[in-house]
Structures are given as structure tokens and as C-alpha cells.
Design an enzyme around this catalytic site. Structure first.
Site, PDB file in Angstrom:
ATOM      1  N   HIS A 121       2.274  10.946   0.187  1.00 14.00           N
ATOM      2  CA  HIS A 121       4.075  11.237   0.434  1.00 14.00           C
ATOM      3  C   HIS A 121       4.179  11.577   1.836  1.00 14.00           C
ATOM      4  O   HIS A 121       3.440  12.400   2.315  1.00 14.00           O
ATOM      5  CB  HIS A 121       4.475  12.232  -0.577  1.00 14.00           C
ATOM      6  CG  HIS A 121       3.792  13.669  -0.472  1.00 14.00           C
ATOM      7  ND1 HIS A 121       4.080  14.626   0.454  1.00 14.00           N
ATOM      8  CD2 HIS A 121       2.609  14.073  -1.148  1.00 14.00           C
ATOM      9  CE1 HIS A 121       3.452  15.526   0.264  1.00 14.00           C
ATOM     10  NE2 HIS A 121       2.383  15.341  -0.769  1.00 14.00           N
ATOM     11  N   ASP A 122       5.229  10.988   2.407  1.00 12.33           N
ATOM     12  CA  ASP A 122       5.590  11.602   3.837  1.00 12.33           C
ATOM     13  C   ASP A 122       4.767  11.111   4.782  1.00 12.33           C
ATOM     14  O   ASP A 122       5.134  11.458   5.857  1.00 12.33           O
ATOM     15  CB  ASP A 122       6.102  12.875   3.765  1.00 12.33           C
ATOM     16  CG  ASP A 122       7.042  13.432   2.726  1.00 12.33           C
ATOM     17  OD1 ASP A 122       8.281  13.197   2.860  1.00 12.33           O
ATOM     18  OD2 ASP A 122       6.551  14.172   1.792  1.00 12.33           O
ATOM     19  N   GLY A 139      -0.734  13.993   2.414  1.00  9.56           N
ATOM     20  CA  GLY A 139       0.539  13.848   2.649  1.00  9.56           C
ATOM     21  C   GLY A 139       0.958  14.229   4.075  1.00  9.56           C
ATOM     22  O   GLY A 139       0.128  14.962   4.747  1.00  9.56           O
TER      23      GLY A 139
END
Length: 262
Positions: A121-122, A139
Site C-alpha cells: 500500500h501507498d 508499504g
């Protein structure tokens, strides 16, 4: 006309260009947008608020746009945005962002992402990046243009990998790799400038020579990091064909939050 195999499931609300191909048993979620000439492999799931650009090739059994593996995630409509002409091979996992960051995981253009790669994520990936099989990004990782990440390597959250850098296979990376630098090992350490990669991309002999000088200042001359930064700025000010790459390297080192590999 869109080619969707009868066994595939495309949920109402999904937006597919008329030239998209969807192979058997694939599943396309309601909030997905897929651009022209993109091909979705069999048994692949594309879900969440995911946007795929044009001319992407997604391998079989990939999981694209899944929820972030973050215990703080509470179902917010975060995004995954993928550009154009990417190859994303079998069993890859690419997750959406979180509200604790930008809320979006971003993949640029012309990337080659091999089997079993995970992009958390991100993350932010630029363009023309190669990720070999089983490379894993936690992440919030940033990977700049033309970087190469070797197979079986793991990258710690919030780490940044600079443009034209190379991480060797089966490495563990816990701090930033400056642009143009080769790193490898557990934990990853610097091993010179990515000379062959730079030659292939058209860097001049002068630029490569200047980058080698910059590397010596950063890693070989016994300077502290702050002393090396001063010397790098002086090298940058000397001008010539090599000054722009040195500026990119020095700006990266100045901006590093986790610190660079040493």
C-alpha cells in the site's frame, strides 16, 4: 469490441474500453477502470478503486487492487492507479493505498513486474522499472525511474530507491539507495555505480566519470555524510556534462528520511 470470456465476471459499474480483453474466470470489480488494449489474464482479480491505463498485460492469477495489508485500514475507498504499457506477471499482488498516506498506490509506465512480486500500500513506482520474481515492497516505498530490483529481495517500508539504482537479488534493504548506486546483501550495502546500466541508457563517459567521483566522495574517502554533502555540492558546481546526474544524487541524499545505505 471488448472481448470478455463467458466465464469471466465483470461487475456492474466497471468501465472497460471496448478493446479490453478479459480471459477465462477473471473477476473485474465494480469500481475498476481499464484502458484501451489492456489484457487481463485468466483467474486474475482486479478489484477496489483501481485504474489501469492503456496497453497493459496482466498475467494469470494476479491480484490487483486488493485491500492494503494495514491493520489501521477501515475500508476507506483508497486507490490503485497503474499507467500504460506495464507488464505485470503471474501471481503478483498490488494493493490500494491508505488514508495515513496519499491514499493511492501508483505505478507509472513501461514497467516490467515479474511473477510473485508484491507491491504494498501507498508505494510509488516511476517508469521503466524492472522488478524480478518474488521481489517484495512493503508499504510507502518509492522506486524512481529505471531502477532494478533483484529477485527474492525485500524492501522495508518508507525506503526510497533512486533512479537508475540496482538492488541485487536476495537482498534486504532497510535504508535508501541513492540514484545510480548498486547495492546488495543482507543488509544491503553499496557496491559502486551502475556503470553498465548507465552506458546502455546513453549516459556519456564524462557523466559516468563524474558519478564515480561522487561515489568516492560519498563512500570511499572516509568523509562523514555531512562532509560528503559539501564536497558533492562542490563537484556539482564544477559544471560540465556530468553535473545534472550529480545534482540528482545530491538532492536525493539531502532529502533522505531513513538515511542512505552506508
Amino acid at each position: 469490441m471488448t472481448t470478455i470470456h463467458p466465464t469471466a465476471i465483470v461487475e456492474p459499474g466497471a468501465q472497460l474500453h471496448e478493446t479490453v480483453e478479459v480471459a477465462p474466470y477473471a473477476i473485474i470489480g465494480a469500481h475498476v477502470k481499464i484502458g484501451a488494449r489492456t489484457r487481463i489474464g485468466s483467474h486474475t482479480v482486479v478489484e477496489g478503486h483501481t485504474t489501469l491505463g492503456e496497453d497493459n498485460v496482466i498475467g494469470h492469477y494476479a491480484s490487483i487492487g486488493g485491500q492494503p495489508q494495514d491493520m489501521k485500514y477501515r475500508g476507506e475507498p483508497t486507490q490503485l492507479v497503474i499507467g500504460d504499457r506495464n507488464t505485470i506477471r503471474e501471481f503478483t499482488t498490488l494493493h490500494t493505498g491508505t488514508t495515513q498516506d496519499r491514499g493511492v498506490t501508483t505505478i507509472g509506465n513501461d514497467n516490467w513486474i515479474m511473477a510473485y512480486v508484491h507491491i504494498g500500500h501507498d508505494c510509488y513506482l516511476g517508469s521503466n522499472i524492472i522488478m524480478s520474481s518474488n521481489a517484495q515492497l512493503a508499504g510507502h516505498v518509492q522506486v524512481d525511474d529505471h531502477a532494478i530490483i533483484g529477485g527474492m529481495s525485500g524492501v522495508h517500508q518508507f525506503v526510497r530507491i533512486g533512479a537508475h539504482a540496482m538492488l541485487g537479488g536476495a537482498s534486504a534493504l532497510v535504508q535508501d539507495i541513492p540514484p545510480f548506486v548498486i547495492a546488495a546483501g543482507n543488509k544491503a550495502e553499496p557496491h559502486g555505480i551502475n556503470v553498465e546500466g548507465l552506458r546502455r541508457r546513453g549516459f556519456s563517459a564524462e557523466a559516468i566519470s563524474t558519478l564515480r567521483s561522487a561515489y568516492r566522495l560519498l563512500y570511499k574517502n572516509g568523509l562523514t555524510l555531512e562532509e560528503a554533502k559539501v564536497q558533492l555540492r562542490e563537484l556539482e558546481r564544477q559544471g560540465g556534462d556530468g553535473d545534472a546526474p550529480v545534482k540528482l544524487l545530491t538532492d536525493f541524499v539531502d532529502a533522505s528520511q531513513r538515511g542512505i545505505i552506508r
